[in-house]
Design a protein around this motif. Structure first.
Motif, PDB file in Angstrom:
ATOM      1  N   UNK A  57       0.837  -1.209   0.000  1.00  0.00           N
ATOM      2  CA  UNK A  57       0.000   0.000   0.000  1.00  0.00           C
ATOM      3  C   UNK A  57       0.865   1.250   0.000  1.00  0.00           C
ATOM      4  N   UNK A  58       1.907   1.241   0.813  1.00  0.00           N
ATOM      5  CA  UNK A  58       2.824   2.383   0.861  1.00  0.00           C
ATOM      6  C   UNK A  58       3.556   2.526  -0.476  1.00  0.00           C
ATOM      7  N   UNK A  59       3.940   1.411  -1.064  1.00  0.00           N
ATOM      8  CA  UNK A  59       4.594   1.440  -2.370  1.00  0.00           C
ATOM      9  C   UNK A  59       3.683   2.100  -3.407  1.00  0.00           C
ATOM     10  N   UNK A  60       2.400   1.748  -3.377  1.00  0.00           N
ATOM     11  CA  UNK A  60       1.441   2.350  -4.309  1.00  0.00           C
ATOM     12  C   UNK A  60       1.292   3.843  -4.055  1.00  0.00           C
ATOM     13  N   UNK A  61       1.387   4.247  -2.806  1.00  0.00           N
ATOM     14  CA  UNK A  61       1.308   5.673  -2.482  1.00  0.00           C
ATOM     15  C   UNK A  61       2.476   6.440  -3.088  1.00  0.00           C
ATOM     16  N   UNK A  62       3.664   5.853  -3.054  1.00  0.00           N
ATOM     17  CA  UNK A  62       4.812   6.495  -3.694  1.00  0.00           C
ATOM     18  C   UNK A  62       4.578   6.635  -5.191  1.00  0.00           C
ATOM     19  N   UNK A  63       4.082   5.581  -5.824  1.00  0.00           N
ATOM     20  CA  UNK A  63       3.806   5.631  -7.263  1.00  0.00           C
ATOM     21  C   UNK A  63       2.783   6.708  -7.573  1.00  0.00           C
ATOM     22  N   UNK A  64       1.749   6.803  -6.745  1.00  0.00           N
ATOM     23  CA  UNK A  64       0.699   7.798  -6.954  1.00  0.00           C
ATOM     24  C   UNK A  64       1.259   9.214  -6.878  1.00  0.00           C
ATOM     25  N   UNK A  65       2.342   9.374  -6.127  1.00  0.00           N
ATOM     26  CA  UNK A  65       2.982  10.678  -5.997  1.00  0.00           C
ATOM     27  C   UNK A  65       4.167  10.842  -6.958  1.00  0.00           C
ATOM     28  N   UNK A  66       4.176  10.017  -8.001  1.00  0.00           N
ATOM     29  CA  UNK A  66       5.135  10.139  -9.106  1.00  0.00           C
ATOM     30  C   UNK A  66       6.584   9.876  -8.682  1.00  0.00           C
ATOM     31  N   UNK A  67       6.770   9.036  -7.660  1.00  0.00           N
ATOM     32  CA  UNK A  67       8.104   8.579  -7.289  1.00  0.00           C
ATOM     33  C   UNK A  67       8.268   7.183  -7.875  1.00  0.00           C
TER      34      UNK A  67
END
Length: 271
Positions: A57-67
């Motif tokens: 879930x945290x990994x997806x949050x990073x992706x969502x923030x363009x990291x």
């Protein structure tokens, strides 16, 4: 094969990339955590946790923030694709019983085998490690070429594989043991024994927590997690140090441009 950085036979291009990005090859390139901020060529953030801790879930949050995220689980799945090198080695070691009707590896069946037998789990790790390491290396290389300065390495076995030495900061997604067990049983509809076997097969979250630079406590709600993640995101996205910038791709190009301008100016002066 590529991968001088991570332990496979080295070739010249790989050596150059290791020197450019990670600061060296082999053990000479392993930068101590406290020195990585000064010595890293880009910011490689290590993200890890335990099964059912919420790391994905945290990994997806990073992706969502363009990291950009390099996901070791995805690379591991690719390493087991039918007729790949990793597939052939695993099938040879574990036999055709681990295959589905279509010839693909039955990951659930293989998982039950290795999570209940430490020696078989170690064997699987040894067989797939070169393919996973090379996959991680190539993904980082692609992102470096594109000019990314901050990359998340999402690696469940970050500490076990000794890859924590390449990353700074290290982010651990943590939950208490009771919450982890309950969430895993609910997620996989598994028995308590099966869930405990899978949890016990991994390094404990408390031990990972003790070695982390940043701990995200995910025992609360999704809103709680989002608030904690926002704080972590601000830390991860902080401006690069001058050392990190000059040794990133953009910094290298800036330095090269400066050299070219200097050469041309020198020619004009002397001519």
């Amino acid at each position: 094969m590529l991968v001088g950085c991570f332990g496979i036979q080295r070739v010249s291009v790989t050596q150059q990339f290791c020197l450019s990005i990670f600061g060296g090859e082999g053990n000479r390139g392993l930068v101590k955590g406290k020195d990585l901020k000064q010595g890293a060529k880009m910011r490689l953030v290590g993200l890890t946790g335990g099964i059912a801790s919420g790391k994905s879930t945290v990994s997806s949050m990073f992706k969502h923030n363009h990291i950009p995220v390099v996901d070791a689980d995805i690379i591991a799945r690719d390493a087991l694709k039918k007729n790949s090198g990793g597939y052939k080695k695993v099938v040879a070691a574990f036999g055709p019983d681990i295959l589905q009707d279509d010839g693909q590896v039955d990951r659930l069946k293989l998982g039950r085998i290795v999570f209940s037998d430490a020696s078989k789990r170690q064997l699987l790790n040894r067989l797939l490690a070169p393919y996973i390491s090379s996959g991680i290396f190539l993904e980082v290389l692609k992102l470096w070429i594109k000019g990314h300065k901050v990359i998340i390495l999402d690696i469940p076995l970050l500490f076990e594989a000794k890859m924590d030495k390449w990353t700074k900061p290290i982010v651990v997604v943590w939950v208490d043991p009771e919450t982890q067990l309950r969430r895993l049983m609910e997620r996989d509809n598994s028995t308590e024994d099966d869930a405990r076997n899978r949890i016990n097969a991994q390094m404990s979250l408390d031990l990972k927590k003790s070695q982390a630079d940043i701990v995200i406590d995910n025992t609360g709600s999704r809103q709680d997690l989002q608030e904690r993640f926002s704080e972590v995101l601000s830390h991860v996205k902080r401006p690069l140090t001058w050392t990190e910038f000059w040794l990133s791709r953009d910094g290298a190009l800036s330095a090269l441009l400066g050299v070219i301008i200097g050469v041309l100016a020198g020619k004009k002066f002397f001519w």
